[in-house]
Enzyme design. Structure first.
Site, PDB file in Angstrom:
ATOM      1  N   HIS A  40       4.356   5.648  -0.093  1.00  0.00           N
ATOM      2  CA  HIS A  40       3.608   6.662   0.656  1.00  0.00           C
ATOM      3  C   HIS A  40       3.346   6.151   2.066  1.00  0.00           C
ATOM      4  O   HIS A  40       3.794   5.040   2.433  1.00  0.00           O
ATOM      5  CB  HIS A  40       2.305   7.024  -0.062  1.00  0.00           C
ATOM      6  CG  HIS A  40       1.457   5.833  -0.399  1.00  0.00           C
ATOM      7  ND1 HIS A  40       0.841   5.061   0.558  1.00  0.00           N
ATOM      8  CD2 HIS A  40       1.143   5.263  -1.585  1.00  0.00           C
ATOM      9  CE1 HIS A  40       0.165   4.095  -0.015  1.00  0.00           C
ATOM     10  NE2 HIS A  40       0.343   4.176  -1.327  1.00  0.00           N
ATOM     11  N   GLY A  42       0.934   4.816   3.483  1.00  0.00           N
ATOM     12  CA  GLY A  42       0.310   3.495   3.583  1.00  0.00           C
ATOM     13  C   GLY A  42       1.371   2.396   3.583  1.00  0.00           C
ATOM     14  O   GLY A  42       1.346   1.481   4.415  1.00  0.00           O
ATOM     15  N   HIS A  43       2.331   2.500   2.635  1.00  0.00           N
ATOM     16  CA  HIS A  43       3.423   1.506   2.610  1.00  0.00           C
ATOM     17  C   HIS A  43       4.230   1.567   3.904  1.00  0.00           C
ATOM     18  O   HIS A  43       4.635   0.538   4.449  1.00  0.00           O
ATOM     19  CB  HIS A  43       4.392   1.794   1.452  1.00  0.00           C
ATOM     20  CG  HIS A  43       3.775   1.692   0.092  1.00  0.00           C
ATOM     21  ND1 HIS A  43       3.695   2.769  -0.766  1.00  0.00           N
ATOM     22  CD2 HIS A  43       3.206   0.649  -0.551  1.00  0.00           C
ATOM     23  CE1 HIS A  43       3.123   2.383  -1.895  1.00  0.00           C
ATOM     24  NE2 HIS A  43       2.808   1.112  -1.786  1.00  0.00           N
ATOM     25  N   GLN A 165      -7.630  -7.567  -3.713  1.00  0.00           N
ATOM     26  CA  GLN A 165      -6.269  -8.142  -3.755  1.00  0.00           C
ATOM     27  C   GLN A 165      -5.976  -8.889  -2.451  1.00  0.00           C
ATOM     28  O   GLN A 165      -5.380  -9.970  -2.461  1.00  0.00           O
ATOM     29  CB  GLN A 165      -5.247  -7.026  -3.972  1.00  0.00           C
ATOM     30  CG  GLN A 165      -3.809  -7.487  -3.844  1.00  0.00           C
ATOM     31  CD  GLN A 165      -2.823  -6.432  -4.268  1.00  0.00           C
ATOM     32  OE1 GLN A 165      -2.633  -6.210  -5.451  1.00  0.00           O
ATOM     33  NE2 GLN A 165      -2.192  -5.769  -3.318  1.00  0.00           N
ATOM     34  N   VAL A 188      -4.443   3.512   5.370  1.00  0.00           N
ATOM     35  CA  VAL A 188      -4.033   4.801   5.951  1.00  0.00           C
ATOM     36  C   VAL A 188      -4.681   5.900   5.115  1.00  0.00           C
ATOM     37  O   VAL A 188      -4.696   5.828   3.884  1.00  0.00           O
ATOM     38  CB  VAL A 188      -2.497   4.944   5.943  1.00  0.00           C
ATOM     39  CG1 VAL A 188      -2.075   6.285   6.532  1.00  0.00           C
ATOM     40  CG2 VAL A 188      -1.865   3.797   6.719  1.00  0.00           C
ATOM     41  N   SER A 197      -2.680   6.596  -1.727  1.00  0.00           N
ATOM     42  CA  SER A 197      -2.443   5.800  -2.924  1.00  0.00           C
ATOM     43  C   SER A 197      -1.368   6.481  -3.748  1.00  0.00           C
ATOM     44  O   SER A 197      -1.274   7.718  -3.766  1.00  0.00           O
ATOM     45  CB  SER A 197      -3.733   5.703  -3.742  1.00  0.00           C
ATOM     46  OG  SER A 197      -3.438   5.288  -5.065  1.00  0.00           O
TER      47      SER A 197
HETATM   48  O1  PAF Z   1      -0.415  -3.765  -4.224  1.00  0.00           O
HETATM   49  C1  PAF Z   1       0.566  -3.659  -4.973  1.00  0.00           C
HETATM   50  O2  PAF Z   1       1.333  -2.696  -4.922  1.00  0.00           O
HETATM   51  C2  PAF Z   1       0.805  -4.738  -6.027  1.00  0.00           C
HETATM   52  O3  PAF Z   1      -0.381  -5.234  -6.529  1.00  0.00           O
HETATM   53  C3  PAF Z   1       1.703  -5.873  -5.512  1.00  0.00           C
HETATM   54  C4  PAF Z   1       1.039  -6.615  -4.371  1.00  0.00           C
HETATM   55  C5  PAF Z   1       3.040  -5.307  -5.070  1.00  0.00           C
HETATM   56  C6  PAF Z   1       1.961  -6.890  -6.631  1.00  0.00           C
HETATM   57  O4  PAF Z   1       2.570  -6.311  -7.728  1.00  0.00           O
END
Ligand code: PAF
Length: 297
Positions: A40, A42-43, A165, A188, A197
């Site tokens: 999405h 954000g990525h 995380q 984002v 998400s």
């Molecule tokens: O944030 C994520 O999508 C996951 O936790 C990650 C960092 C790719 C690890 O599997």
């Protein structure tokens, strides 16, 4: 770039041959964006940051089973492979590493005697997210360690959206001496504040309508903090008041934590030189879990 310009690698040995075959020039800087797919905006913003800072960008797509709890729906996690590849290609990703579960965790070895994993001490007790998801941060830390060892990027990009995380990965990288620059990029959001998400697609229309209340509640805490409130319970009270406008959302937790180790705080630090604190909220909208945070500077 034209579709097809992105190279897809499925195995560790395919990735390693990129380097030995000269397809990944040894002096090129490589930025890594680890994902579980369901790409999405954000990525894509992480990809854009990585592309700005590096010669080449790699994304990984791997739905990591070891970070899902027994009650969490690993099978239901979205896996729109074609769409993901199209989006990452259009964003200019050079390499997509998308291994199978057997490649990452060979069944003959995974879980057997001496099988290693990365444990972040007290992650399951100190922080609200870890306490709700025992074993989750061990799964994340282990897979991130493996991905860093395989891809060997110069920099790695993670979203602030998964606030705990981000804290955990910082400790992993610093304390295990990975030669990787960690970049945590801003969350984002949709126009109404809902954090992007992969889980948002599962929201029913009425749930989607109430979902922005999570960010509104975080903003209420941020305002109270800016006005001088430092007591965690009082800050959480502001969030609870804001969430009353969204009766469909079931509160899981409101957390005020240290960004050093994710430890829950009763009283937030006041001194100027202290680290920011992390205000997080997790709710359920029907079956869908929403998690968001803001930093209190
Ligand atoms: O944030 C994520 O999508 C996951 O936790 C990650 C960092 C790719 C690890 O599997």
């Amino acid at each position: 770039p034209a579709a097809g310009a992105t190279r897809v690698l499925r195995t560790v040995s395919e990735w390693r041959s990129l380097q030995s075959d000269g397809l990944l020039p040894p002096r090129a800087s490589l930025g890594l964006v680890p994902t579980m797919g369901a790409v999405h905006a954000g990525h894509l913003s992480l990809v854009a940051h990585a592309a700005r800072d590096n010669d080449l960008v790699a994304a990984t797509i791997f739905v990591n089973p070891t970070q899902f709890g027994a009650a969490e729906e690993l099978g239901a996690y979205p896996r729109p492979w074609e769409d993901d590849l199209e989006l990452l290609t259009a964003a200019g990703v050079d390499y997509v590493f998308a291994p199978s579960v057997n490649e990452m965790y060979p069944p003959a070895r995974h879980g057997t005697t001496l099988a290693p994993y990365v444990e972040l001490r007290d992650a399951d007790t100190l922080c609200a997210e870890g306490a709700r998801r025992p074993g989750h941060f061990r799964g994340v830390a282990t897979v991130v360690a493996k991905l860093l060892n395989i891809v060997q990027p110069r920099s790695a990009y993670f979203g602030q959206k998964d606030g705990m995380q981000a804290i955990a990965v910082r400790r992993l990288i610093e304390d295990l001496n990975y030669d990787v620059r960690l970049r945590i990029c801003d969350t984002v959001r949709e126009a109404d504040g809902l954090a992007m998400s992969s889980r948002n697609v599962r929201l029913l229309p009425l749930e989607r309508a109430e979902a922005p209340a999570v960010y509104a509640a975080l903003c209420a805490m941020r305002e109270a903090h800016a006005a001088g409130e430092r007591r965690a319970e009082a800050l959480a009270g502001h969030a609870r008041d804001a969430l009353r406008a969204a009766p469909l959302l079931r509160l899981e937790y409101i957390s005020l934590a240290s960004t050093l180790d994710g430890r829950e705080l009763d009283l937030l630090p006041d001194e100027r030189e202290e680290l920011p604190s992390l205000a997080s909220i997790a709710v359920f909208a029907g079956e869908t879990r929403l998690l968001d945070n803001v930093l209190l500077e």
